[in-house]
Design a protein around this motif. Sequence first.
Motif, PDB file in Angstrom:
ATOM      1  N   UNK A 172      -8.023   0.266   6.333  1.00 45.36           N
ATOM      2  CA  UNK A 172      -6.749  -0.612   6.726  1.00 45.36           C
ATOM      3  C   UNK A 172      -5.170  -0.264   5.446  1.00 45.36           C
ATOM      4  N   UNK A 173      -4.450  -0.032   6.101  1.00 41.54           N
ATOM      5  CA  UNK A 173      -3.217   0.300   4.837  1.00 41.54           C
ATOM      6  C   UNK A 173      -2.771  -0.749   4.768  1.00 41.54           C
ATOM      7  N   UNK A 174      -2.128  -1.355   3.295  1.00 45.19           N
ATOM      8  CA  UNK A 174      -1.115  -1.883   2.749  1.00 45.19           C
ATOM      9  C   UNK A 174       0.069  -1.531   2.137  1.00 45.19           C
ATOM     10  N   UNK A 175       0.150  -0.610   2.045  1.00 45.08           N
ATOM     11  CA  UNK A 175       1.368  -0.153   1.329  1.00 45.08           C
ATOM     12  C   UNK A 175       1.617   1.644   2.621  1.00 45.08           C
ATOM     13  N   UNK A 176       2.716   1.792   2.325  1.00 42.47           N
ATOM     14  CA  UNK A 176       3.242   3.377   3.162  1.00 42.47           C
ATOM     15  C   UNK A 176       2.436   4.240   2.140  1.00 42.47           C
ATOM     16  N   UNK A 177       2.435   5.396   2.179  1.00 45.49           N
ATOM     17  CA  UNK A 177       2.197   6.708   1.104  1.00 45.49           C
ATOM     18  C   UNK A 177       3.005   7.108   0.232  1.00 45.49           C
ATOM     19  N   UNK A 178       3.622   6.689  -0.391  1.00 50.43           N
ATOM     20  CA  UNK A 178       4.882   6.694  -0.980  1.00 50.43           C
ATOM     21  C   UNK A 178       4.255   7.853  -2.245  1.00 50.43           C
ATOM     22  N   UNK A 199      -2.488 -13.031   8.077  1.00 52.46           N
ATOM     23  CA  UNK A 199      -1.823 -13.947   7.223  1.00 52.46           C
ATOM     24  C   UNK A 199      -2.300 -13.857   5.629  1.00 52.46           C
ATOM     25  N   UNK A 200      -3.713 -13.890   5.263  1.00 51.25           N
ATOM     26  CA  UNK A 200      -4.333 -12.996   4.141  1.00 51.25           C
ATOM     27  C   UNK A 200      -3.563 -11.936   3.398  1.00 51.25           C
ATOM     28  N   UNK A 201      -3.628 -10.753   4.849  1.00 54.15           N
ATOM     29  CA  UNK A 201      -2.740  -9.166   4.617  1.00 54.15           C
ATOM     30  C   UNK A 201      -1.641  -8.958   4.155  1.00 54.15           C
ATOM     31  N   UNK A 235       1.890  -4.221  11.908  1.00 49.44           N
ATOM     32  CA  UNK A 235       0.961  -4.874  13.169  1.00 49.44           C
ATOM     33  C   UNK A 235      -0.473  -4.044  12.276  1.00 49.44           C
ATOM     34  N   UNK A 236      -1.139  -4.542  11.534  1.00 49.52           N
ATOM     35  CA  UNK A 236      -2.887  -3.939  10.400  1.00 49.52           C
ATOM     36  C   UNK A 236      -3.643  -3.581  11.696  1.00 49.52           C
TER      37      UNK A 236
END
Length: 267
Positions: free
Chosen positions: A122-128, A181-183, A207-208
């Motif tokens: 589950x992604x929390x950032x884009x790929x940078x 909410x935590x995500x 949208x996780x």
Amino acid sequence: MSNKGALALLAQYEGDSSEDEVSGTRVSTKRLHRDDDEEPQNKRLERLPVPNFNLNNPEEVVDDPTLHEGRLRSFPHERGNWATYVYIPYEANEGLHRLISRIADSSQVENIELKYFDHFHLSLTRTVILRHHLIEPFVNTIRENISHFNKFIIMLDGLEVYINEEKTRTFLGLQIKTGYDTLLKLVQCLDHCLGEFKLEKFYENPSFHISIAWCLGDQTEKLKSLARDLNQELEQLMNEFSQENWYIYVQEIFCRTGNKLFQFNLL
């Protein structure tokens, strides 16, 4: 180092990033002396081949989609650029394997050519893109900013369809049912870290989800039709298999940058 040796070092580049450093080539600066009966030095130098190797102007790397299942890069392949993203891992289990089997059967009937991921997250950032010398301070900034987060649980929900910004790939993924909410708070902390390094932040109103399969091009309508039927089967699978198959107990998050992996434990 010979020209061949230097090129061999450059050929060790793997994936979207590398830990290799280009080492300099030391050239002898000893003065040449000649006796009266020796061939003049400038004549001998004229016969030396000029190496066609310029570290200041490296050749452009041409992306070949056939080498990675037709996928196109979102950014140029450039030495020293490290593809970086932060995520929560999801270990495949019996329930997920059964779901993938159902998806594969249905996609064949609908003549949709899907490909499946080997690992799930589950992604929390884009790929940078991160430069090599910024890896350590970036990782330290993340560790400092999320140090107060406690472990939490994410419950999974139905299948949904997603498409990347370039509209070159369409994805089938599992949505989340609880833990939003935590995500979102985690993402806000990570956005702060990204902002300090002038990197692009995560999507607004995210949208996780956990991507399971993908196909080339914009196949949104086909996959949405497929997902409607599969969600009925997923409901049956969720009743058939224990809840442990459909939730993630989040105890740590990870940052992958190139072939480096960093782990951040939650409280």
